[in-house]
Design a protein around this motif. Structure first.
Motif, PDB file in Angstrom:
ATOM      1  N   UNK A   1     -51.574 -75.165 -27.011  1.00 11.98           N
ATOM      2  CA  UNK A   1     -52.595 -74.126 -27.137  1.00 11.98           C
ATOM      3  C   UNK A   1     -52.119 -72.912 -27.931  1.00 11.98           C
ATOM      4  N   UNK A   2     -50.959 -73.013 -28.581  1.00 11.82           N
ATOM      5  CA  UNK A   2     -50.409 -71.911 -29.376  1.00 11.82           C
ATOM      6  C   UNK A   2     -51.400 -71.538 -30.470  1.00 11.82           C
ATOM      7  N   UNK A   3     -51.652 -70.249 -30.592  1.00  7.56           N
ATOM      8  CA  UNK A   3     -52.599 -69.756 -31.589  1.00  7.56           C
ATOM      9  C   UNK A   3     -51.900 -68.858 -32.603  1.00  7.56           C
TER      10      UNK A   3
ATOM     11  N   UNK B   1     -44.949 -78.941 -22.066  1.00  6.34           N
ATOM     12  CA  UNK B   1     -44.437 -77.800 -21.321  1.00  6.34           C
ATOM     13  C   UNK B   1     -45.590 -76.898 -20.908  1.00  6.34           C
ATOM     14  N   UNK B   2     -45.405 -76.187 -19.804  1.00  5.21           N
ATOM     15  CA  UNK B   2     -46.418 -75.258 -19.309  1.00  5.21           C
ATOM     16  C   UNK B   2     -45.832 -73.860 -19.349  1.00  5.21           C
ATOM     17  N   UNK B   3     -46.600 -72.939 -19.903  1.00  5.25           N
ATOM     18  CA  UNK B   3     -46.146 -71.583 -20.161  1.00  5.25           C
ATOM     19  C   UNK B   3     -47.030 -70.579 -19.438  1.00  5.25           C
ATOM     20  N   UNK B   4     -46.409 -69.487 -18.991  1.00  6.08           N
ATOM     21  CA  UNK B   4     -47.153 -68.354 -18.439  1.00  6.08           C
ATOM     22  C   UNK B   4     -47.628 -67.501 -19.613  1.00  6.08           C
ATOM     23  N   UNK B   5     -48.931 -67.341 -19.750  1.00  6.39           N
ATOM     24  CA  UNK B   5     -49.485 -66.561 -20.860  1.00  6.39           C
ATOM     25  C   UNK B   5     -48.974 -65.127 -20.773  1.00  6.39           C
ATOM     26  N   UNK B   6     -49.139 -64.516 -19.612  1.00 12.08           N
ATOM     27  CA  UNK B   6     -48.565 -63.197 -19.361  1.00 12.08           C
ATOM     28  C   UNK B   6     -47.296 -63.447 -18.555  1.00 12.08           C
ATOM     29  N   UNK B   7     -46.132 -63.073 -19.088  1.00 11.63           N
ATOM     30  CA  UNK B   7     -44.866 -63.362 -18.405  1.00 11.63           C
ATOM     31  C   UNK B   7     -44.832 -62.793 -16.988  1.00 11.63           C
ATOM     32  N   UNK B   8     -44.130 -63.484 -16.122  1.00 10.58           N
ATOM     33  CA  UNK B   8     -43.979 -63.028 -14.745  1.00 10.58           C
ATOM     34  C   UNK B   8     -44.224 -64.151 -13.764  1.00 10.58           C
ATOM     35  N   UNK B   9     -44.656 -63.772 -12.587  1.00 10.20           N
ATOM     36  CA  UNK B   9     -44.829 -64.751 -11.520  1.00 10.20           C
ATOM     37  C   UNK B   9     -46.285 -64.973 -11.139  1.00 10.20           C
ATOM     38  N   UNK B  10     -47.199 -64.781 -12.084  1.00 10.87           N
ATOM     39  CA  UNK B  10     -48.607 -65.078 -11.846  1.00 10.87           C
ATOM     40  C   UNK B  10     -48.827 -66.543 -12.205  1.00 10.87           C
ATOM     41  N   UNK B  11     -48.864 -67.403 -11.182  1.00 12.26           N
ATOM     42  CA  UNK B  11     -48.954 -68.845 -11.385  1.00 12.26           C
ATOM     43  C   UNK B  11     -50.387 -69.358 -11.283  1.00 12.26           C
ATOM     44  N   UNK B  12     -51.367 -68.456 -11.404  1.00 13.06           N
ATOM     45  CA  UNK B  12     -52.762 -68.913 -11.375  1.00 13.06           C
ATOM     46  C   UNK B  12     -53.042 -69.729 -12.631  1.00 13.06           C
ATOM     47  N   UNK B  13     -53.914 -70.717 -12.485  1.00 15.46           N
ATOM     48  CA  UNK B  13     -54.217 -71.618 -13.596  1.00 15.46           C
ATOM     49  C   UNK B  13     -54.675 -70.871 -14.847  1.00 15.46           C
ATOM     50  N   UNK B  14     -55.435 -69.791 -14.673  1.00 12.85           N
ATOM     51  CA  UNK B  14     -55.932 -69.071 -15.847  1.00 12.85           C
ATOM     52  C   UNK B  14     -54.829 -68.332 -16.601  1.00 12.85           C
ATOM     53  N   UNK B  15     -53.638 -68.218 -16.002  1.00 10.04           N
ATOM     54  CA  UNK B  15     -52.508 -67.591 -16.686  1.00 10.04           C
ATOM     55  C   UNK B  15     -51.522 -68.635 -17.216  1.00 10.04           C
ATOM     56  N   UNK B  16     -51.911 -69.893 -17.210  1.00 11.00           N
ATOM     57  CA  UNK B  16     -51.020 -70.961 -17.646  1.00 11.00           C
ATOM     58  C   UNK B  16     -51.639 -71.725 -18.811  1.00 11.00           C
TER      59      UNK B  16
ATOM     60  N   UNK C   1     -43.101 -73.242 -27.274  1.00 10.22           N
ATOM     61  CA  UNK C   1     -42.608 -72.638 -26.037  1.00 10.22           C
ATOM     62  C   UNK C   1     -41.277 -71.950 -26.295  1.00 10.22           C
ATOM     63  N   UNK C   2     -40.424 -72.573 -27.107  1.00  7.31           N
ATOM     64  CA  UNK C   2     -39.138 -71.960 -27.452  1.00  7.31           C
ATOM     65  C   UNK C   2     -39.348 -70.686 -28.270  1.00  7.31           C
ATOM     66  N   UNK C   3     -40.299 -70.707 -29.205  1.00  8.33           N
ATOM     67  CA  UNK C   3     -40.595 -69.524 -30.016  1.00  8.33           C
ATOM     68  C   UNK C   3     -41.056 -68.383 -29.115  1.00  8.33           C
ATOM     69  N   UNK C   4     -42.001 -68.673 -28.213  1.00  8.11           N
ATOM     70  CA  UNK C   4     -42.543 -67.636 -27.336  1.00  8.11           C
ATOM     71  C   UNK C   4     -41.459 -67.088 -26.405  1.00  8.11           C
ATOM     72  N   UNK C   5     -40.673 -67.972 -25.811  1.00  6.22           N
ATOM     73  CA  UNK C   5     -39.607 -67.541 -24.903  1.00  6.22           C
ATOM     74  C   UNK C   5     -38.577 -66.685 -25.635  1.00  6.22           C
ATOM     75  N   UNK C   6     -38.250 -67.064 -26.859  1.00  5.05           N
ATOM     76  CA  UNK C   6     -37.284 -66.300 -27.651  1.00  5.05           C
ATOM     77  C   UNK C   6     -37.823 -64.900 -27.953  1.00  5.05           C
ATOM     78  N   UNK C   7     -39.082 -64.825 -28.341  1.00  4.60           N
ATOM     79  CA  UNK C   7     -39.683 -63.515 -28.629  1.00  4.60           C
ATOM     80  C   UNK C   7     -39.689 -62.633 -27.387  1.00  4.60           C
TER      81      UNK C   7
END
Length: 100
Positions: free
Chosen positions: A35-37, A49-64, A72-78
């Motif tokens: 879903x990378x845009x 892989x499953x990523x948290x859209x907003x980093x942190x511990x919000x594991x709700x489906x709408x944040x994944x 995922x590596x690009x986003x995590x690195x940034x």
């Protein structure tokens, strides 16, 4: 353990049902497509892989979201670089040795 998880405690912060319920649900919901845009363009490659859209511990489906390994590596690195930058900005500047 190797790679990005080597020194991380992130796995310990995930819910108990992350691998059995949450992660499979998100991958299925997103049809295993990244879903990378970039503007209006969506990657669409195979996602495993499953990523948290907003980093942190919000594991709700709408944040994944499902992402391919590359994005995922690009986003995590940034995110990691941004966190390190925030840390260095807070440090007071060192005094010049000739002025001490």
């Amino acid at each position: 353990m190797s790679g990005q998880w080597a020194d991380s405690t992130r796995r310990d912060e995930l819910p108990d049902d992350w691998y059995t319920v949450i992660r499979p649900y998100v991958l299925h919901r997103d049809e295993h497509r990244c879903r990378w845009r970039e503007g209006r363009i969506v990657c669409g490659h195979h996602a495993n892989q499953v990523d948290h859209i907003v980093p942190g511990n919000d594991h709700r489906y709408e944040n994944l979201q499902a992402l391919c390994a590359h994005h995922h590596a690009v986003k995590s690195s940034r995110e990691g670089n941004a966190a390190r930058w925030r840390e260095t900005v807070r440090r007071p500047p060192e005094r010049h040795p000739g002025l001490i």
